[in-house]
Design an enzyme around this catalytic site. Sequence first.
Site, PDB file in Angstrom:
ATOM      1  N   GLN A  99       0.816  -1.210   0.000  1.00 31.93           N
ATOM      2  CA  GLN A  99       0.000   0.000   0.000  1.00 31.93           C
ATOM      3  C   GLN A  99       0.849   1.258   0.000  1.00 31.93           C
ATOM      4  O   GLN A  99       2.037   1.247   0.320  1.00 31.93           O
ATOM      5  CB  GLN A  99      -0.915   0.007   1.228  1.00 31.93           C
ATOM      6  CG  GLN A  99      -0.170  -0.020   2.552  1.00 31.93           C
ATOM      7  CD  GLN A  99      -1.119  -0.155   3.738  1.00 31.93           C
ATOM      8  OE1 GLN A  99      -1.363   0.837   4.442  1.00 31.93           O
ATOM      9  NE2 GLN A  99      -1.643  -1.357   3.953  1.00 31.93           N
ATOM     10  N   HIS A 101      -0.068   5.771   0.753  1.00 33.09           N
ATOM     11  CA  HIS A 101      -1.060   6.761   1.152  1.00 33.09           C
ATOM     12  C   HIS A 101      -0.834   8.025   0.328  1.00 33.09           C
ATOM     13  O   HIS A 101       0.302   8.374   0.012  1.00 33.09           O
ATOM     14  CB  HIS A 101      -0.950   7.064   2.642  1.00 33.09           C
ATOM     15  CG  HIS A 101      -1.077   5.846   3.501  1.00 33.09           C
ATOM     16  ND1 HIS A 101      -2.198   5.038   3.493  1.00 33.09           N
ATOM     17  CD2 HIS A 101      -0.205   5.266   4.370  1.00 33.09           C
ATOM     18  CE1 HIS A 101      -2.017   4.037   4.333  1.00 33.09           C
ATOM     19  NE2 HIS A 101      -0.815   4.147   4.870  1.00 33.09           N
ATOM     20  N   GLU A 126       2.417   8.952   8.143  1.00 36.29           N
ATOM     21  CA  GLU A 126       2.266   8.251   9.412  1.00 36.29           C
ATOM     22  C   GLU A 126       3.620   7.826   9.968  1.00 36.29           C
ATOM     23  O   GLU A 126       4.573   7.596   9.222  1.00 36.29           O
ATOM     24  CB  GLU A 126       1.349   7.031   9.256  1.00 36.29           C
ATOM     25  CG  GLU A 126       1.786   6.024   8.216  1.00 36.29           C
ATOM     26  CD  GLU A 126       0.716   4.985   7.905  1.00 36.29           C
ATOM     27  OE1 GLU A 126      -0.459   5.201   8.258  1.00 36.29           O
ATOM     28  OE2 GLU A 126       1.064   3.955   7.302  1.00 36.29           O
ATOM     29  N   HIS A 259       4.733   0.279   1.289  1.00 39.09           N
ATOM     30  CA  HIS A 259       5.042  -0.429   2.523  1.00 39.09           C
ATOM     31  C   HIS A 259       4.014  -1.517   2.789  1.00 39.09           C
ATOM     32  O   HIS A 259       2.919  -1.519   2.223  1.00 39.09           O
ATOM     33  CB  HIS A 259       5.107   0.533   3.717  1.00 39.09           C
ATOM     34  CG  HIS A 259       3.826   1.269   3.987  1.00 39.09           C
ATOM     35  ND1 HIS A 259       3.424   2.366   3.257  1.00 39.09           N
ATOM     36  CD2 HIS A 259       2.853   1.072   4.915  1.00 39.09           C
ATOM     37  CE1 HIS A 259       2.276   2.826   3.721  1.00 39.09           C
ATOM     38  NE2 HIS A 259       1.901   2.039   4.723  1.00 39.09           N
ATOM     39  N   ARG A 278      -4.296   0.315  -2.221  1.00 34.25           N
ATOM     40  CA  ARG A 278      -3.784  -1.052  -2.077  1.00 34.25           C
ATOM     41  C   ARG A 278      -3.562  -1.692  -3.435  1.00 34.25           C
ATOM     42  O   ARG A 278      -4.313  -1.446  -4.379  1.00 34.25           O
ATOM     43  CB  ARG A 278      -4.757  -1.908  -1.272  1.00 34.25           C
ATOM     44  CG  ARG A 278      -5.081  -1.382   0.118  1.00 34.25           C
ATOM     45  CD  ARG A 278      -6.091  -2.269   0.834  1.00 34.25           C
ATOM     46  NE  ARG A 278      -6.459  -1.718   2.136  1.00 34.25           N
ATOM     47  CZ  ARG A 278      -7.429  -0.842   2.329  1.00 34.25           C
ATOM     48  NH1 ARG A 278      -8.150  -0.411   1.292  1.00 34.25           N
ATOM     49  NH2 ARG A 278      -7.695  -0.386   3.538  1.00 34.25           N
TER      50      ARG A 278
END
Length: 416
Positions: A99, A101, A126, A259, A278
């Site tokens: 995935q 982001h 994150e 990641h 994803r």
Amino acid sequence: MLLKLKCTVNNYAWGPKGNSSMAGSLALDGGHIPNLDKDKPYAEFWVGTHANGPAHVIEKDIALKQLLATSPELQGKHEKGNLSFLFKVLSVLGPLSIQIHPTKEQGKLLHATDPKNYPDDNHKPEIAIALTEFELLSGFRQHSQISEYLKLYSEIQELLTEEEKSQIDSLGSYGESSAQVLKKIFSRIWRTPKEKLQIVVDKLARRIQGHENKTALDEIIVYLFTLYPGDVGVFAPIFLNYFKLQPGEATFLEPNMPHAYLKGDCVECMADSDNTIRAGLTPKYIDVESLVEMLNYDETLLPKYIPNELDDGSLLFTPRGIDEFWVQEVKGPAGSIYQLPYSESCSVLTVLYGTATVTLGDASQVLNRGEVVFIGATHDAERPKINISDDFLAFRAFTPSPRALESLSNKRLIID
């Protein structure tokens, strides 16, 4: 103001079942759920105001989001009503999806065109901080190493055109951008029709299974194959860095960094978003086209994040370029006193283990494992004090003030 929160748990399939899940046992011990089902996975414990898992204020019996909307004095002037971050505890038994982001701009576009699969318009940088040994894939390997692995695991080349095969040697070298070559090769593999892909994945994995002396990379590929036979994500370790974080170590995941978490427990803090693109190792919706176009194909050295060490020996995680969240480690032995700084920001404190009493002015709350307390912005000379009864570990998440962000640039750190 000190207010205990009731938070939410997600039962994603990759989480450990029952009381073998740290996220689940924290939720149970903290009173967030009534019991643990030994046959149900408990993957994520959420603390935040995101619509997919909002926290509630126990004594007022309202959503934290609603309280903040009607009580602006609980936050700093730089805060926006909702919490700008989402804090989580993750327990990982099986691999998460391959995935990335999105950036803010990409998040807005994805949400506008596909709100079902991209539920908000925000970005999602994150940080992950290991609580136990934590295994993951993250960031592209050195391109020269990828080149060698594409030769070593040569079955993959059956998915490439002749031109792409001829460019494998140029990965990591000058000439045409190495990142552009990698994008061509990676995109070709990830766009391969499922039927053809399954044949090649199976062929490669079964050859490796026959090796008597498997390498660490062989073992990861075989492990992923046993869980997701025929899935393109089985190839991910050939392209992405594999490494382990030890307890207390961290990694920062920027937008568009590929990641996949593999195993272990961690705390995560991110911008207030649930947007995930994803493309492999998941039964959920996959979006290969968005992933291959948005990916950052630059090579990445092991992306461990080095936090700031405070005077008391605890750690402060302040990823550069991010204004939505900082995370402060709060720990101490039994009998000690920990004093939080003055703060222009509200915060949430989540207890991983131990017992302590938090005091702010005339208010106090006893906190045990799994409990979460909301701490309103203090604005003035009030400093929350934590009297520790048993060896204690908690994490405080908050949105740094403009003054704090400026202090980070000036290397004279202010925590508020």
